[in-house]
Design an enzyme around this catalytic site. Structure first.
Site, PDB file in Angstrom:
ATOM      1  N   ASP A  85       0.822  -1.219   0.000  1.00  0.00           N
ATOM      2  CA  ASP A  85       0.000   0.000   0.000  1.00  0.00           C
ATOM      3  C   ASP A  85       0.853   1.265   0.000  1.00  0.00           C
ATOM      4  O   ASP A  85       1.693   1.467   0.886  1.00  0.00           O
ATOM      5  CB  ASP A  85      -0.893   0.037   1.239  1.00  0.00           C
ATOM      6  CG  ASP A  85      -1.815  -1.171   1.337  1.00  0.00           C
ATOM      7  OD1 ASP A  85      -1.551  -2.170   0.659  1.00  0.00           O
ATOM      8  OD2 ASP A  85      -2.786  -1.098   2.102  1.00  0.00           O
ATOM      9  N   ASP A 121      -4.036  -0.353  -3.562  1.00  0.00           N
ATOM     10  CA  ASP A 121      -4.128   0.770  -2.620  1.00  0.00           C
ATOM     11  C   ASP A 121      -3.104   1.854  -2.939  1.00  0.00           C
ATOM     12  O   ASP A 121      -2.307   2.264  -2.086  1.00  0.00           O
ATOM     13  CB  ASP A 121      -3.993   0.288  -1.175  1.00  0.00           C
ATOM     14  CG  ASP A 121      -5.299  -0.308  -0.649  1.00  0.00           C
ATOM     15  OD1 ASP A 121      -6.205  -0.570  -1.466  1.00  0.00           O
ATOM     16  OD2 ASP A 121      -5.411  -0.516   0.570  1.00  0.00           O
ATOM     17  N   ARG A 125      -6.106   8.598   1.617  1.00  0.00           N
ATOM     18  CA  ARG A 125      -5.409   8.883   2.876  1.00  0.00           C
ATOM     19  C   ARG A 125      -4.262   9.873   2.718  1.00  0.00           C
ATOM     20  O   ARG A 125      -4.230  10.888   3.412  1.00  0.00           O
ATOM     21  CB  ARG A 125      -4.939   7.599   3.557  1.00  0.00           C
ATOM     22  CG  ARG A 125      -6.105   6.693   3.953  1.00  0.00           C
ATOM     23  CD  ARG A 125      -5.648   5.434   4.667  1.00  0.00           C
ATOM     24  NE  ARG A 125      -6.788   4.644   5.103  1.00  0.00           N
ATOM     25  CZ  ARG A 125      -6.805   3.326   5.202  1.00  0.00           C
ATOM     26  NH1 ARG A 125      -5.723   2.636   4.890  1.00  0.00           N
ATOM     27  NH2 ARG A 125      -7.883   2.690   5.603  1.00  0.00           N
ATOM     28  N   HIS A 154      -9.057  -0.096  -2.324  1.00  0.00           N
ATOM     29  CA  HIS A 154      -9.256   1.347  -2.487  1.00  0.00           C
ATOM     30  C   HIS A 154      -9.319   1.756  -3.952  1.00  0.00           C
ATOM     31  O   HIS A 154      -9.644   2.915  -4.243  1.00  0.00           O
ATOM     32  CB  HIS A 154      -8.169   2.134  -1.756  1.00  0.00           C
ATOM     33  CG  HIS A 154      -8.417   2.239  -0.283  1.00  0.00           C
ATOM     34  ND1 HIS A 154      -8.934   3.364   0.314  1.00  0.00           N
ATOM     35  CD2 HIS A 154      -8.247   1.330   0.707  1.00  0.00           C
ATOM     36  CE1 HIS A 154      -9.063   3.171   1.620  1.00  0.00           C
ATOM     37  NE2 HIS A 154      -8.638   1.925   1.874  1.00  0.00           N
ATOM     38  N   HIS A 200      -4.045  -8.673  -3.032  1.00  0.00           N
ATOM     39  CA  HIS A 200      -4.056  -7.493  -2.167  1.00  0.00           C
ATOM     40  C   HIS A 200      -4.494  -7.842  -0.748  1.00  0.00           C
ATOM     41  O   HIS A 200      -3.898  -7.391   0.230  1.00  0.00           O
ATOM     42  CB  HIS A 200      -4.973  -6.407  -2.724  1.00  0.00           C
ATOM     43  CG  HIS A 200      -5.044  -5.213  -1.824  1.00  0.00           C
ATOM     44  ND1 HIS A 200      -4.000  -4.319  -1.709  1.00  0.00           N
ATOM     45  CD2 HIS A 200      -5.997  -4.794  -0.955  1.00  0.00           C
ATOM     46  CE1 HIS A 200      -4.317  -3.392  -0.812  1.00  0.00           C
ATOM     47  NE2 HIS A 200      -5.515  -3.656  -0.341  1.00  0.00           N
TER      48      HIS A 200
END
Length: 256
Positions: A85, A121, A125, A154, A200
């Site tokens: 990620d 991902d 964020r 995501h 993932h």
């Protein structure tokens, strides 16, 4: 060469509120490694792709990624580097790229044959999700047979709209969510090497087999814009792959 001219013109771009705007040529069917690296450095230094250039880059990479099998077979590589990620951290991405080194040397018979898998991902964020994504798109076009982008939970139209990426896109470019969503669902789900399965999340059920992923067609996966609430058996399997978490308990069970 249009790409060389575009890269050389970076220093001459007009200073804008959101950084130096980088303009790419329309034809991105072949992106030379040296020039891709030059644009990547410009993004690292605060540049930003001009809106239409980003849309064009996204479309070209979509066309490449949707040709990858849902289960990417990497048996031919001596070494496979897996990157987890990134979540919008451009600094982390460049630190990783420095550790990976030059992929161009993989074409030499005297060097190790190497691939890189970015295991989902990429966005949300962090505050540089767009720049991280652009860098990955350029790497994929520069090394289409060595760089592989897998879908994470995501890379989903609903999740990315709730955890920051949509807001970042609106601030930097305005609305272009349909193109982003199409790209997300074009991404492969799994990669396999001689000694590893790269997912993932994890294994979705006790009955799971790699044949199940291999059976998912490119066309089927490109229709799955969100896996938050899947309605089909295939969608539920893919949701399990992307959302499964590691656990200290043995066996397979529901996430906490």
């Amino acid at each position: 060469d249009d790409f060389i001219e575009a890269a050389a013109a970076l220093q001459q771009q007009q200073q804008q509120h959101n950084g130096n705007l980088v303009v790419l040529p329309m034809d991105l069917s072949r992106v030379p490694v040296e020039q891709a690296n030059r644009v990547i450095r410009a993004l690292k230094e605060g540049g930003r792709l001009e809106r239409s250039s980003f849309m064009n880059l996204l479309q070209h990479t979509y066309n490449v990624c949707k040709q990858d099998q849902t289960l990417v077979e990497l048996y031919r590589f001596d070494k496979v580097v897996v990157v987890g990620d990134l979540h919008g951290s451009l600094m982390s991405l460049h630190n990783v790229l420095e550790l990976i080194g030059d992929l161009s040397c993989s074409n030499s018979s005297s060097s190790q044959n190497k691939a890189v898998v970015f295991n989902g991902d990429f966005v949300d964020r962090g505050n540089s999700s767009l720049e991280v994504l652009c860098t990955l798109l350029l790497l994929k076009l520069a090394y289409p047979q060595q760089v592989f982008l897998l879908r994470g939970n995501h890379e989903d139209i609903l999740v990315a709209s709730a955890y920051g990426f949509q807001d970042e896109m609106m601030k930097k470019y305005g609305y272009m969510w349909n193109g982003i969503s199409s790209f997300f669902c074009s991404l492969p789900i799994c990669a396999v090497t001689d000694n590893a399965v790269i997912l993932h999340g994890g294994v979705p059920s006790k009955e799971f087999s790699l044949d199940d992923i291999q059976a998912v067609t490119k066309e089927d996966r490109c229709e799955m814009r969100s896996l938050v609430s899947p309605r089909t058996k295939v969608g539920m399997m893919l949701q399990g792959i992307l959302w499964s978490d590691p656990s200290t308990r043995s066996g397979i069970h529901e996430n906490d």
